[in-house]
Scaffold this motif. Structure first.
Motif, PDB file in Angstrom:
ATOM      1  N   VAL A 212      25.332  84.724  43.738  1.00 42.73           N
ATOM      2  CA  VAL A 212      24.255  85.472  43.086  1.00 42.73           C
ATOM      3  C   VAL A 212      24.811  86.660  42.305  1.00 42.73           C
ATOM      4  O   VAL A 212      24.342  86.973  41.207  1.00 42.73           O
ATOM      5  N   LYS A 213      25.821  87.318  42.839  1.00 47.22           N
ATOM      6  CA  LYS A 213      26.434  88.450  42.128  1.00 47.22           C
ATOM      7  C   LYS A 213      27.051  87.986  40.808  1.00 47.22           C
ATOM      8  O   LYS A 213      26.943  88.689  39.792  1.00 47.22           O
ATOM      9  N   ILE A 214      27.670  86.839  40.817  1.00 51.16           N
ATOM     10  CA  ILE A 214      28.250  86.303  39.575  1.00 51.16           C
ATOM     11  C   ILE A 214      27.142  86.020  38.566  1.00 51.16           C
ATOM     12  O   ILE A 214      27.234  86.412  37.401  1.00 51.16           O
TER      13      ILE A 214
ATOM     14  N   PRO B   6      35.929  91.048  38.856  1.00 48.40           N
ATOM     15  CA  PRO B   6      36.033  89.624  39.150  1.00 48.40           C
ATOM     16  C   PRO B   6      36.801  89.288  40.422  1.00 48.40           C
ATOM     17  O   PRO B   6      36.462  88.346  41.112  1.00 48.40           O
ATOM     18  N   SER B   7      37.811  90.063  40.762  1.00 48.18           N
ATOM     19  CA  SER B   7      38.585  89.754  41.958  1.00 48.18           C
ATOM     20  C   SER B   7      37.802  90.043  43.234  1.00 48.18           C
ATOM     21  O   SER B   7      38.224  89.667  44.316  1.00 48.18           O
ATOM     22  N   GLU B   8      36.683  90.703  43.111  1.00 55.44           N
ATOM     23  CA  GLU B   8      35.911  91.081  44.288  1.00 55.44           C
ATOM     24  C   GLU B   8      34.734  90.148  44.589  1.00 55.44           C
ATOM     25  O   GLU B   8      34.037  90.361  45.575  1.00 55.44           O
ATOM     26  N   TYR B   9      34.500  89.140  43.785  1.00 56.18           N
ATOM     27  CA  TYR B   9      33.366  88.255  44.053  1.00 56.18           C
ATOM     28  C   TYR B   9      33.566  87.508  45.366  1.00 56.18           C
ATOM     29  O   TYR B   9      32.687  87.470  46.209  1.00 56.18           O
ATOM     30  N   TYR B  10      34.717  86.899  45.502  1.00 53.67           N
ATOM     31  CA  TYR B  10      35.028  86.145  46.721  1.00 53.67           C
ATOM     32  C   TYR B  10      36.497  85.784  46.660  1.00 53.67           C
ATOM     33  O   TYR B  10      37.023  85.523  45.588  1.00 53.67           O
TER      34      TYR B  10
END
Length: 127
Positions: A49-51, A5-9
């Motif tokens: 989109v990744k989320i 989760p910390s890597e989405y944005y």
């Protein structure tokens, strides 16, 4: 493989884009400038989109997925402090264009995929 989760944005990613825009001579008529703005927009859309993909694959539940979208939305749609009014207007255009991407992702997660229908029916429903 899923993204943690910390890597989405994060703020740093958005700030890096803004720093690039501060450093560049931006001319909306110039192909390089337009590409930079498009890449900024695409980078955010890809994170969204990744989320949604992780939600779709069951790696994120509904609430965590909506929380991640809210986090990205808060970062990207926050007020930007630029001295250059033209650059500020261009960033506002990018932010405005991303509003519908956030809304569509949130709606998909909260309400599921749309029922079967025609493009005309989807347009009427959206209107």
């Amino acid at each position: 493989m899923s993204t943690s989760p910390s890597e989405y944005y994060d703020e740093e990613r958005w700030s890096n884009w803004l720093d690039r825009l501060r450093d560049e001579d931006i001319d909306p008529e110039d192909e390089e400038s337009a590409r930079l703005l498009l890449n900024l927009q695409d980078d955010t859309a890809i994170a969204i989109v990744k989320i949604v993909a992780d939600y779709d694959e069951g790696e994120l539940g509904e609430d965590p997925a909506l929380e991640e979208l809210a986090t990205v939305r808060d970062i990207v749609l926050s007020e930007v402090d630029f001295d250059d009014e033209e650059k500020l207007m261009l960033i506002d255009g990018v932010q405005t264009s991303l509003v519908c991407v956030f809304y569509a992702a949130e709606e998909y997660i909260a309400a599921g995929p749309p029922e079967e229908g025609t493009v005309e029916e989807y347009i009427r429903a959206a209107a």
